[in-house]
Each structure stands twice: as structure tokens, then as C-alpha cells.
Design a protein around this motif. Structure first.
Motif, mmCIF file in Angstrom:
data_model
loop_
_atom_site.group_PDB
_atom_site.id
_atom_site.type_symbol
_atom_site.label_atom_id
_atom_site.label_comp_id
_atom_site.label_asym_id
_atom_site.label_seq_id
_atom_site.Cartn_x
_atom_site.Cartn_y
_atom_site.Cartn_z
ATOM 1 N N SER A 270 0.824 -1.202 0.000
ATOM 2 C CA SER A 270 0.000 0.000 0.000
ATOM 3 C C SER A 270 0.862 1.257 0.000
ATOM 4 N N ALA A 271 1.924 1.252 0.804
ATOM 5 C CA ALA A 271 2.831 2.403 0.831
ATOM 6 C C ALA A 271 3.491 2.610 -0.528
ATOM 7 N N ALA A 272 3.859 1.513 -1.182
ATOM 8 C CA ALA A 272 4.428 1.616 -2.525
ATOM 9 C C ALA A 272 3.391 2.163 -3.505
ATOM 10 N N GLY A 273 2.142 1.719 -3.363
ATOM 11 C CA GLY A 273 1.078 2.227 -4.222
ATOM 12 C C GLY A 273 0.890 3.722 -4.070
ATOM 13 N N GLU B 4 -3.509 -2.704 -4.003
ATOM 14 C CA GLU B 4 -3.522 -2.849 -2.542
ATOM 15 C C GLU B 4 -3.773 -1.513 -1.860
ATOM 16 N N HIS B 5 -3.267 -0.433 -2.450
ATOM 17 C CA HIS B 5 -3.524 0.882 -1.868
ATOM 18 C C HIS B 5 -5.001 1.246 -1.987
ATOM 19 N N ARG B 6 -5.580 0.950 -3.124
ATOM 20 C CA ARG B 6 -6.990 1.279 -3.320
ATOM 21 C C ARG B 6 -7.913 0.391 -2.489
ATOM 22 N N ARG B 7 -7.607 -0.904 -2.472
ATOM 23 C CA ARG B 7 -8.461 -1.870 -1.784
ATOM 24 C C ARG B 7 -7.600 -2.814 -0.955
ATOM 25 N N PRO B 8 -7.313 -2.460 0.285
ATOM 26 C CA PRO B 8 -6.511 -3.358 1.129
ATOM 27 C C PRO B 8 -7.184 -4.722 1.249
#
Length: 335
Positions: free
Chosen positions: A170-173, A193-197
Motif C-alpha cells: 500500500s505504501a508503494a502504491g 492494494e492501496h486502493r483496496r486493502p
């Protein structure tokens, strides 16, 4: 046909949205009355709440309404799972400008419905109010189903620290969005993953049954969140870098970021090392981290990444390979 929630009106919006949510066995009375009634078979209710604010937790140019619905459910249900419980019901508050399209609210509700299906819960009520800033507030209710809760305060020296679920993606996203690289093929896993954990909901109760002494979800970064366990338990925690295994999607994202000079790309360091840095400091993946007694094997799907030690009187509560970490995690009123 109404095109904005202002045209539709508060009660029209509520009726339009709540019609999407199914009934479940845990709900005695759902939306439509002054309050809902949810069963609490073992006389205890696990409760948690989170607030998502536009510009702080999501951006409308980065995430769709459906994405935000998924995320709102995920980050709350992960907190319930981290107590060793399962989520039974949600209460959702929506503060929105009156010119918000009805279609946005319907898509948001669809994302909520889809993530509720993955969790096994439903929405039983909430509130709507006019606001200049789009804001979502979610309260999650859960059941321990007769089991003991797993708190942050139970870790003991000698316990093994294990994690399950994604770390760093998520952090990378987020970094990829900041660099305008979200549409690149190599960014796909991190951006998703950032949009939808994707929290490992079922692993919370499994860890509780396996005898976990302490547990939480990783929302503000692994180092920072393990620091909460260490502080609550009066212990220290040491993480081993060589026990962290970056996912292929994280390595691909870090390689993209390295080409732009973004700090998350590692500033010339090996890609694997930069990816592990994100696993240690990044948040919003909502993985689970737990302390297991040495005689108890973590369930399948968990990876041991460190150990609980005696607290050092003047040293950091969390160390990485025995040394103070190079970075921390997220603090809404700090970093």
C-alpha cells in the motif's frame, strides 16, 4: 431522475443505499428504525471505529467510489480481526456535499456490499449529513464467539513475532500515485492494494485459537504498530530483516520508484533492501502481526519475523536486527 444526493434528499439516499445490504444471522433488526439490534451471543461486543476524510485517506482522482467502499470496510474489519473476533455488523456515517452524484453514493455502497460479503457481515445503520468535505465514518461490531480476546498487552519475552497479509504494497502504491506511475503495468499490485486493502480477516480468530498472546493490525507501519504491543506489554521487540520476504509486486513497484528518484526507491540501494524498508515502515496494508508463545506454532499463512525480548530501560522498544530502526510509521499529528 435525481442526479445528485441533494436532488434525491437524505431519506431517498438512505433508502437507495440500504436496499443493497443483505440480512445476516447476526442481525435481529437492520436499517430503518431508530437503532439496529445485533445479537451478542456470548454477552460481549467487540467494537472499533475509523474515519476516512477526502484528501487525507483517499483522493477521488486516485480511487473510485467502489474502491473507497472496500477500503472503509477493510480497515475497520481488520481491527476486529486483530482482537481475534469476526465482524458482525457495520454502522456507516456519510458526510458529503449535496452535489455529490447519486451514482457515486451507489457505487460506494456497492464497494461496501462486496467487502462485507468477503468479511461475512452487513450494514445495519448509520447517518448522512451535509458537509463541504466528503467524510466516511465506520463503526464495526464483532463477536468473539466464546473465545478469549487477543489484546496488545499480552506479549512476553521469548514469544515469536509473526505476520500474515501484505506488507509494504500500500505504501508503494501511494508513492506510485505521487509519482504519476499508477498506470504502469509493474505498478498494478501495489496500486490495487492501496486502493483496496486485503486484510486476512480469518487469520485473526485462527491466531487466537493458536494461542497468540498479543495481536494488532498493521495500519501505521510495522515498526510503529509493534511498538504499541511493546509499550502495552512492557517488553521489547526485535525484527529480523532476513525474515522479511518482499512480494514480487512490491519489488516491481520499488524498481519503478527507483527510476524516478523517489525515496521509496531506495536511493541507489539494492531493490530488495528498499522493499524491506517499505515492509517495515509502510502502513495501510492492514496485515496482522502477533506474538506467539515459543511452544505454539503460528497457523499456516503466518511468517515468523522476530522475537519479543526484555525491555531495554533506555533503548527503543522496537529494533531491527538489534539496532534502532531507520524510520518509523504514520502519525496523523506528526509526520
Amino acid at each position: 431522475m435525481s442526479s445528485t444526493i441533494g436532488d434525491l434528499g437524505e431519506f431517498g439516499l438512505i433508502a437507495r443505499v440500504t436496499a443493497r445490504f443483505p440480512e445476516t444471522d447476526d442481525v435481529i433488526l437492520g436499517p430503518g428504525d431508530d437503532a439496529a439490534i445485533v445479537s451478542a451471543a456470548d454477552q460481549r461486543v467487540v467494537a472499533s471505529t475509523d474515519v476516512l476524510v477526502e484528501g487525507r485517506h483517499f483522493r477521488l482522482d486516485w480511487s473510485s467510489a467502489r474502491d473507497i467502499g472496500h477500503k472503509a470496510v477493510a480497515q475497520n474489519a481488520a481491527d476486529i480481526a486483530a482482537m481475534g473476533a469476526r465482524t458482525t455488523a457495520l454502522l456507516i456515517g456519510l458526510a458529503a456535499p449535496k452535489d455529490l452524484p447519486v451514482a457515486w453514493a451507489e457505487d460506494f455502497a456497492e464497494g461496501v456490499r462486496e467487502e462485507c460479503a468477503a468479511v461475512g457481515c452487513t450494514v445495519v445503520g448509520g447517518d448522512t449529513v451535509g458537509s463541504a468535505t466528503l467524510t466516511v465514518s465506520v463503526t464495526a461490531l464483532g463477536s468473539l464467539d466464546g473465545a478469549c480476546s487477543v489484546r496488545r498487552s499480552g506479549a512476553r519475552p521469548g514469544d515469536r513475532i509473526a505476520v500474515t497479509g501484505p506488507l509494504g504494497l500500500s505504501a508503494a502504491g501511494l508513492a506510485l500515485f505521487q509519482e504519476g506511475l499508477a498506470d504502469e503495468d509493474a505498478a498494478r499490485a501495489a496500486v490495487a492494494e492501496h486502493r483496496r486493502p486485503g486484510p486476512p480477516y480469518a487469520q485473526g480468530p485462527r491466531a487466537a485459537l493458536a494461542g497468540a498472546h498479543a495481536m494488532l493490525d498493521v495500519s501505521d507501519g510495522l515498526v510503529q504498530d509493534l511498538g504499541h504491543i511493546a509499550a502495552a506489554s512492557g517488553v521489547g521487540v526485535d525484527i529480523r530483516r532476513d525474515a522479511l520476504d518482499p512480494a514480487p509486486g512490491l519489488l516491481a513497484a520499488v524498481e519503478l520508484l527507483a527510476a524516478t528518484g523517489h525515496p521509496a526507491g531506495g536511493a541507489g540501494r539494492p531493490l530488495r533492501e528498499a522493499a524491506i524498508d517499505l515492509m517495515i515502515t509502510g502502513g495501510e496494508d492492514h496485515a496482522l502481526a502477533a506474538a506467539f508463545p515459543p511452544e505454539a506454532a503460528p497457523p499456516d499463512g503466518w511468517s515468523v519475523i522476530g522475537a519479543v525480548r526484555e525491555a531495554a530501560p533506555d533503548g527503543p522498544r522496537v529494533t531491527v536486527d538489534g539496532r534502532p530502526p531507520a524510520g518509523g510509521g504514520w502519525d496523523h499529528f506528526g509526520r
